[in-house]
Motif scaffolding. Sequence first.
Motif, PDB file in Angstrom:
ATOM      1  N   ALA A 265     -13.995  13.484  41.590  1.00 48.95           N
ATOM      2  CA  ALA A 265     -15.240  12.765  41.897  1.00 48.95           C
ATOM      3  C   ALA A 265     -15.531  11.685  40.860  1.00 48.95           C
ATOM      4  CB  ALA A 265     -16.403  13.746  41.981  1.00 48.95           C
ATOM      5  N   ILE A 266     -15.287  11.970  39.586  1.00 51.33           N
ATOM      6  CA  ILE A 266     -15.536  10.977  38.545  1.00 51.33           C
ATOM      7  C   ILE A 266     -14.600   9.779  38.715  1.00 51.33           C
ATOM      8  CG2 ILE A 266     -15.360  10.537  36.061  1.00 51.33           C
ATOM      9  CD1 ILE A 266     -16.374  13.395  35.599  1.00 51.33           C
ATOM     10  N   ALA A 267     -13.317  10.055  38.985  1.00 51.68           N
ATOM     11  CA  ALA A 267     -12.366   8.961  39.187  1.00 51.68           C
ATOM     12  C   ALA A 267     -12.742   8.132  40.414  1.00 51.68           C
ATOM     13  CB  ALA A 267     -10.952   9.518  39.334  1.00 51.68           C
ATOM     14  N   TYR A 268     -13.139   8.794  41.477  1.00 49.88           N
ATOM     15  CA  TYR A 268     -13.515   8.103  42.698  1.00 49.88           C
ATOM     16  C   TYR A 268     -14.760   7.239  42.468  1.00 49.88           C
ATOM     17  CZ  TYR A 268     -14.956   7.400  47.568  1.00 49.88           C
ATOM     18  OH  TYR A 268     -15.334   6.852  48.770  1.00 49.88           O
ATOM     19  N   ALA A 269     -15.752   7.808  41.788  1.00 48.95           N
ATOM     20  CA  ALA A 269     -17.011   7.078  41.561  1.00 48.95           C
ATOM     21  C   ALA A 269     -16.804   5.861  40.671  1.00 48.95           C
ATOM     22  CB  ALA A 269     -18.051   8.009  40.940  1.00 48.95           C
ATOM     23  N   GLY A 270     -15.790   5.911  39.819  1.00 48.00           N
ATOM     24  CA  GLY A 270     -15.523   4.769  38.965  1.00 48.00           C
ATOM     25  C   GLY A 270     -14.912   3.594  39.698  1.00 48.00           C
ATOM     26  N   SER A 271     -14.267   3.869  40.838  1.00 45.57           N
ATOM     27  CA  SER A 271     -13.604   2.794  41.586  1.00 45.57           C
ATOM     28  C   SER A 271     -14.334   2.428  42.877  1.00 45.57           C
ATOM     29  CB  SER A 271     -12.163   3.208  41.920  1.00 45.57           C
ATOM     30  OG  SER A 271     -12.144   4.368  42.728  1.00 45.57           O
ATOM     31  N   ARG A 272     -15.220   3.281  43.325  1.00 46.01           N
ATOM     32  CA  ARG A 272     -15.949   3.027  44.576  1.00 46.01           C
ATOM     33  C   ARG A 272     -17.189   2.168  44.303  1.00 46.01           C
ATOM     34  NH1 ARG A 272     -15.845   2.995  50.211  1.00 46.01           N
ATOM     35  NH2 ARG A 272     -17.802   3.815  51.081  1.00 46.01           N
ATOM     36  N   GLU A 273     -17.236   1.004  44.903  1.00 45.27           N
ATOM     37  CA  GLU A 273     -18.365   0.098  44.668  1.00 45.27           C
ATOM     38  C   GLU A 273     -19.319   0.097  45.860  1.00 45.27           C
ATOM     39  OE1 GLU A 273     -17.421  -3.817  43.416  1.00 45.27           O
ATOM     40  OE2 GLU A 273     -16.399  -3.159  41.572  1.00 45.27           O
ATOM     41  N   GLN A 274     -20.601   0.153  45.540  1.00 42.73           N
ATOM     42  CA  GLN A 274     -21.673  -0.018  46.520  1.00 42.73           C
ATOM     43  C   GLN A 274     -22.768  -0.853  45.853  1.00 42.73           C
ATOM     44  OE1 GLN A 274     -21.812   1.809  50.078  1.00 42.73           O
ATOM     45  NE2 GLN A 274     -19.847   0.999  49.321  1.00 42.73           N
ATOM     46  N   PHE A 275     -23.368  -1.728  46.586  1.00 39.30           N
ATOM     47  CA  PHE A 275     -24.432  -2.578  46.051  1.00 39.30           C
ATOM     48  C   PHE A 275     -23.968  -3.362  44.828  1.00 39.30           C
ATOM     49  CE2 PHE A 275     -26.389   1.184  47.988  1.00 39.30           C
ATOM     50  CZ  PHE A 275     -27.077   0.592  49.046  1.00 39.30           C
ATOM     51  N   GLY A 276     -22.672  -3.716  44.837  1.00 40.21           N
ATOM     52  CA  GLY A 276     -22.159  -4.607  43.818  1.00 40.21           C
ATOM     53  C   GLY A 276     -21.682  -3.981  42.531  1.00 40.21           C
ATOM     54  N   ARG A 277     -21.671  -2.664  42.444  1.00 37.24           N
ATOM     55  CA  ARG A 277     -21.144  -2.039  41.219  1.00 37.24           C
ATOM     56  C   ARG A 277     -20.648  -0.627  41.514  1.00 37.24           C
ATOM     57  NH1 ARG A 277     -25.773   0.404  37.723  1.00 37.24           N
ATOM     58  NH2 ARG A 277     -27.567   0.458  39.128  1.00 37.24           N
ATOM     59  N   PRO A 278     -19.830  -0.053  40.606  1.00 34.94           N
ATOM     60  CA  PRO A 278     -19.300   1.297  40.840  1.00 34.94           C
ATOM     61  C   PRO A 278     -20.440   2.313  40.967  1.00 34.94           C
ATOM     62  CG  PRO A 278     -18.123   0.232  39.053  1.00 34.94           C
ATOM     63  CD  PRO A 278     -19.306  -0.638  39.355  1.00 34.94           C
ATOM     64  N   ILE A 279     -20.280   3.257  41.872  1.00 40.78           N
ATOM     65  CA  ILE A 279     -21.343   4.256  42.045  1.00 40.78           C
ATOM     66  C   ILE A 279     -21.455   5.171  40.820  1.00 40.78           C
ATOM     67  CG2 ILE A 279     -21.183   4.181  44.559  1.00 40.78           C
ATOM     68  CD1 ILE A 279     -19.681   6.833  44.470  1.00 40.78           C
ATOM     69  N   GLY A 281     -22.001   4.175  38.017  1.00 41.50           N
ATOM     70  CA  GLY A 281     -23.017   3.582  37.165  1.00 41.50           C
ATOM     71  C   GLY A 281     -24.440   3.840  37.619  1.00 41.50           C
ATOM     72  N   PHE A 282     -24.617   4.537  38.754  1.00 41.05           N
ATOM     73  CA  PHE A 282     -25.963   4.821  39.229  1.00 41.05           C
ATOM     74  C   PHE A 282     -26.514   6.087  38.570  1.00 41.05           C
ATOM     75  CE2 PHE A 282     -24.337   2.177  42.729  1.00 41.05           C
ATOM     76  CZ  PHE A 282     -25.364   1.247  42.814  1.00 41.05           C
ATOM     77  N   GLN A 283     -27.815   6.064  38.322  1.00 44.73           N
ATOM     78  CA  GLN A 283     -28.434   7.177  37.609  1.00 44.73           C
ATOM     79  C   GLN A 283     -28.286   8.511  38.353  1.00 44.73           C
ATOM     80  OE1 GLN A 283     -32.485   6.148  36.684  1.00 44.73           O
ATOM     81  NE2 GLN A 283     -31.911   4.505  35.279  1.00 44.73           N
ATOM     82  N   LEU A 284     -28.498   8.503  39.658  1.00 46.25           N
ATOM     83  CA  LEU A 284     -28.420   9.753  40.403  1.00 46.25           C
ATOM     84  C   LEU A 284     -27.009  10.345  40.357  1.00 46.25           C
ATOM     85  CD1 LEU A 284     -30.610   9.005  43.556  1.00 46.25           C
ATOM     86  CD2 LEU A 284     -31.171  10.463  41.608  1.00 46.25           C
TER      87      LEU A 284
END
Length: 389
Positions: A265-279, A281-284
């Motif tokens: 999940a961490i690797a995926y979230a680092g490469s998956r972009e939504q709203f212009g940046r990797p997810i 980086g989102f607080q939630l």
Amino acid sequence: MAVSAFDLLDLDSLLTDEERDVRALVRRVADDRVRPYVADWYERGEVPVRDLALEFGKLGLLGMHLKGYGCAGSSAVAYGLACLEMEAADSGVRSLISVQGSLAMYAIWRYGSEEQKQCWLPGMAAGELIGCFGLTEPDHGSDPAAMATRARRDGADWILTGGKMWITNAPVADVAVIWARAEEGVVGFAVPTDTPGFAAREVRHKMSLRASATGEITLDEVRLPEAARLPDARGLKAPLSCLTEARFGIVWGSLGAARDCLDTAIAYAGSREQFGRPIAGFQLTQAKFADMALELQKGYLLAMHLGRRHDAVGLRPEQVSAGKLNNVREAIAIARQCRTILGANGVSGEYPIMRHANNLESVLTYEGTSEIHQLVLGQQLTGLSAFAG
């Protein structure tokens, strides 16, 4: 700079060099021999048990915590780390190691005669012989004291009648440790699976532990000599002690599945972009990662404490219950949370998370359901048994 979950608290510092070597060996085997193929095994519902057993046997992973008879005699912590690394690849493959070593081999090692040990254990340690452990029945899972399988004397022999269900390794086993009720109480037998009247049918259509051979055993007037009975197994405490041995491996193994989900999940979230940046980086999303990493590390510390006590003075059954209850419950929660981070991709076989989550549904149940372990702990805390009412 990102660090792995276990690096947050420098948990590697708790291990000896030998333990790190064992971990590295099993991780390499899992990476080379299991990970590239397990998604296909899972999808097809088939696994090359005998090939894997031979490879695991060459590396000393089968019955590795037992002493003598070709077994490695490793520490409890080393065995736990092996379970963690193998379950990070797949729970079903880890169950091959656990059932072989902590149930079938342990029962013979602890309760068998010297002749039985010499007959079965060296071949089982080498992976040349496969064992299974027949306690659970179609109508008696959490209440083994009510088992319907019967053993009766017939001259110098024993006759076994009954059936067992959800038995890992049964379809490919060479020897089955079977528990039955006799006039004198619960007794155990090392049953060669080519004995007339013994049959094992593979359970199909599983949605969990699909990379594992699971069977239903039928015992139709199976005649055995007295030499097949485990002489030191007297009463229900014998099979229950084997379950305690197996549960210890699950305390560790479940952490491997959880770690693999979190790493994915961490690797995926680092490469998956939504709203212009990797997810990532989102607080939630970071809040989810923080909570999961904390639970993973707490589970590891619990497993380590139990492992060190196991090596030093041994463990009481309720202590293992505490570890199994906590770590599997948290592991499945981590798997489900990680699935949400991958969104729709979380259900794809391209990623391991849904496979881990499905497998952990079985891990949550077998070797004692969460409710059973809660009652074990409740009895210790109150002094009152809630098992019979």
